[in-house]
Design a protein around this motif. Structure first.
Motif, PDB file in Angstrom:
ATOM      1  N   VAL A   1     -40.075 -25.337  66.817  1.00 55.77           N
ATOM      2  CA  VAL A   1     -41.339 -24.595  66.783  1.00 55.77           C
ATOM      3  C   VAL A   1     -42.244 -25.053  65.643  1.00 55.77           C
ATOM      4  O   VAL A   1     -43.208 -24.375  65.298  1.00 55.77           O
ATOM      5  CB  VAL A   1     -41.106 -23.075  66.706  1.00 55.77           C
ATOM      6  N   GLY A   2     -41.934 -26.215  65.056  1.00 53.51           N
ATOM      7  CA  GLY A   2     -42.877 -26.831  64.141  1.00 53.51           C
ATOM      8  C   GLY A   2     -42.686 -26.561  62.660  1.00 53.51           C
ATOM      9  O   GLY A   2     -43.576 -26.871  61.868  1.00 53.51           O
TER      10      GLY A   2
ATOM     11  N   ALA B   1     -37.232 -18.899  58.454  1.00 49.15           N
ATOM     12  CA  ALA B   1     -36.498 -17.636  58.420  1.00 49.15           C
ATOM     13  C   ALA B   1     -37.274 -16.572  57.661  1.00 49.15           C
ATOM     14  O   ALA B   1     -37.303 -15.399  58.064  1.00 49.15           O
ATOM     15  CB  ALA B   1     -35.119 -17.844  57.794  1.00 49.15           C
ATOM     16  N   ARG B   2     -37.897 -16.967  56.578  1.00 46.98           N
ATOM     17  CA  ARG B   2     -38.674 -16.012  55.787  1.00 46.98           C
ATOM     18  C   ARG B   2     -39.882 -15.502  56.571  1.00 46.98           C
ATOM     19  O   ARG B   2     -40.135 -14.300  56.618  1.00 46.98           O
ATOM     20  CB  ARG B   2     -39.118 -16.666  54.483  1.00 46.98           C
ATOM     21  N   ARG B   3     -40.634 -16.409  57.199  1.00 44.06           N
ATOM     22  CA  ARG B   3     -41.800 -15.987  57.970  1.00 44.06           C
ATOM     23  C   ARG B   3     -41.395 -15.142  59.177  1.00 44.06           C
ATOM     24  O   ARG B   3     -42.041 -14.149  59.502  1.00 44.06           O
ATOM     25  CB  ARG B   3     -42.582 -17.216  58.423  1.00 44.06           C
ATOM     26  N   PHE B   4     -40.309 -15.528  59.850  1.00 42.11           N
ATOM     27  CA  PHE B   4     -39.829 -14.767  61.001  1.00 42.11           C
ATOM     28  C   PHE B   4     -39.473 -13.347  60.582  1.00 42.11           C
ATOM     29  O   PHE B   4     -39.859 -12.375  61.241  1.00 42.11           O
ATOM     30  CB  PHE B   4     -38.613 -15.467  61.617  1.00 42.11           C
TER      31      PHE B   4
ATOM     32  N   GLY C   1     -59.825 -12.308  67.018  1.00 43.96           N
ATOM     33  CA  GLY C   1     -59.528 -11.294  66.013  1.00 43.96           C
ATOM     34  C   GLY C   1     -58.704 -11.801  64.861  1.00 43.96           C
ATOM     35  O   GLY C   1     -58.509 -11.087  63.874  1.00 43.96           O
ATOM     36  N   VAL C   2     -58.179 -13.020  64.963  1.00 41.36           N
ATOM     37  CA  VAL C   2     -57.439 -13.648  63.874  1.00 41.36           C
ATOM     38  C   VAL C   2     -57.859 -15.114  63.806  1.00 41.36           C
ATOM     39  O   VAL C   2     -58.435 -15.657  64.755  1.00 41.36           O
ATOM     40  CB  VAL C   2     -55.908 -13.562  64.064  1.00 41.36           C
ATOM     41  N   THR C   3     -57.564 -15.783  62.701  1.00 37.11           N
ATOM     42  CA  THR C   3     -57.929 -17.186  62.539  1.00 37.11           C
ATOM     43  C   THR C   3     -57.066 -18.072  63.439  1.00 37.11           C
ATOM     44  O   THR C   3     -55.968 -17.670  63.871  1.00 37.11           O
ATOM     45  CB  THR C   3     -57.742 -17.632  61.089  1.00 37.11           C
TER      46      THR C   3
ATOM     47  N   LEU D   1     -51.787 -19.723  65.709  1.00 40.40           N
ATOM     48  CA  LEU D   1     -50.776 -20.759  65.902  1.00 40.40           C
ATOM     49  C   LEU D   1     -49.431 -20.303  65.357  1.00 40.40           C
ATOM     50  O   LEU D   1     -48.388 -20.519  65.982  1.00 40.40           O
ATOM     51  CB  LEU D   1     -51.221 -22.049  65.224  1.00 40.40           C
ATOM     52  N   SER D   2     -49.427 -19.650  64.204  1.00 33.75           N
ATOM     53  CA  SER D   2     -48.186 -19.148  63.628  1.00 33.75           C
ATOM     54  C   SER D   2     -47.531 -18.131  64.556  1.00 33.75           C
ATOM     55  O   SER D   2     -46.304 -18.141  64.756  1.00 33.75           O
ATOM     56  CB  SER D   2     -48.462 -18.523  62.265  1.00 33.75           C
TER      57      SER D   2
END
Length: 231
Positions: free
Chosen positions: A67-68, A76-79, A34-36, A41-42
């Motif tokens: 975590v890569g 921090a921004r993505r989290f 359902g996702v790429t 992975l993210s």
């Protein structure tokens, strides 16, 4: 991806592991999960970051590297965008913030047209004290819900004041009963279209133990987290 999330995995690496072309791998993986692969992975990396924030004393910088992520700012921004709070806020939540089941309107928008969503929750091999049902803009249970409710057990639910649009409905068990194995649970349906002033109907939402193809849960509403004792 679950074993080597800290490495800079590419689509070619993943396709090689599956012994297929990268184009075939991308198409089949996205259809099944359902996702790429990149999105999956993210999510795996951020789920591991959640675990490390809650269960270890590692700093945010150390966790970011584990975590890569090459940049703690990017991490921090993505989290924050994905989980709905910063890494520091999440750590504080896991270490003693009082759970709250109130505030069902806290994340809803009071502007613009709304509809409602009706459905039923069932449980497949899961015994729980109660269930969470929320409306999200992603096929992954992440970020903050547009509307949500809790149920005392399997049964019908109604979500009021759901903003008009296409939404995914996610469910989760809130605590297990005696004799039930611990572990993650999840149920998802969508996308579903909500129209102004109308009641959309959700297919039966079955909460079960996820298999390998189910991305980890990333949302962090207080009552979905179990605080870790300190000391």
């Amino acid at each position: 991806m679950r074993e080597r999330y800290s490495e800079p995995l590419t689509l070619d690496d993943l396709a090689d592991a599956a012994s297929v072309s990268k184009f075939y791998f991308l198409r089949v993986f996205t259809r099944v999960v359902g996702v790429t692969p990149g999105r999956f992975l993210s999510v795996v990396r951020l789920a591991e970051a959640k675990r490390l924030l809650g269960d270890t004393g590692l700093t945010v910088v150390e966790i970011s590297a584990r975590v890569g992520y090459g940049s703690v700012g990017s991490f921090a921004r993505r989290f924050t965008e994905t989980v709905g709070m910063s890494p520091i806020q999440y750590r504080r939540l896991r270490r003693g913030a009082a759970p709250s089941r109130d505030g069902g309107d806290a994340f809803r928008s009071d502007t613009g047209p709304h509809g409602s969503l009706l459905g039923r929750v069932s449980a497949d091999g899961v015994c729980a004290g109660s269930f969470f049902v929320g409306v999200f803009d992603s096929p992954i249970l992440q970020g903050r819900p547009a509307a949500w409710t809790t149920l005392a057990g399997p049964g019908p639910f109604t979500l009021h004041r759901v903003p008009v649009g296409r939404w995914y409905v996610h469910g989760d068990a809130l605590g297990t009963g005696r004799g039930c194995a611990d572990g993650p649970t999840a149920g998802s349906e969508g996308p579903l279209q909500v129209t102004p002033g109308a009641a959309a109907r959700c297919p039966e939402l079955t909460v079960r133990r996820p298999d390998w193809s189910r991305p980890p849960l990333l949302t962090a509403l207080p009552f979905l987290e179990q605080p870790r004792p300190v000391g």
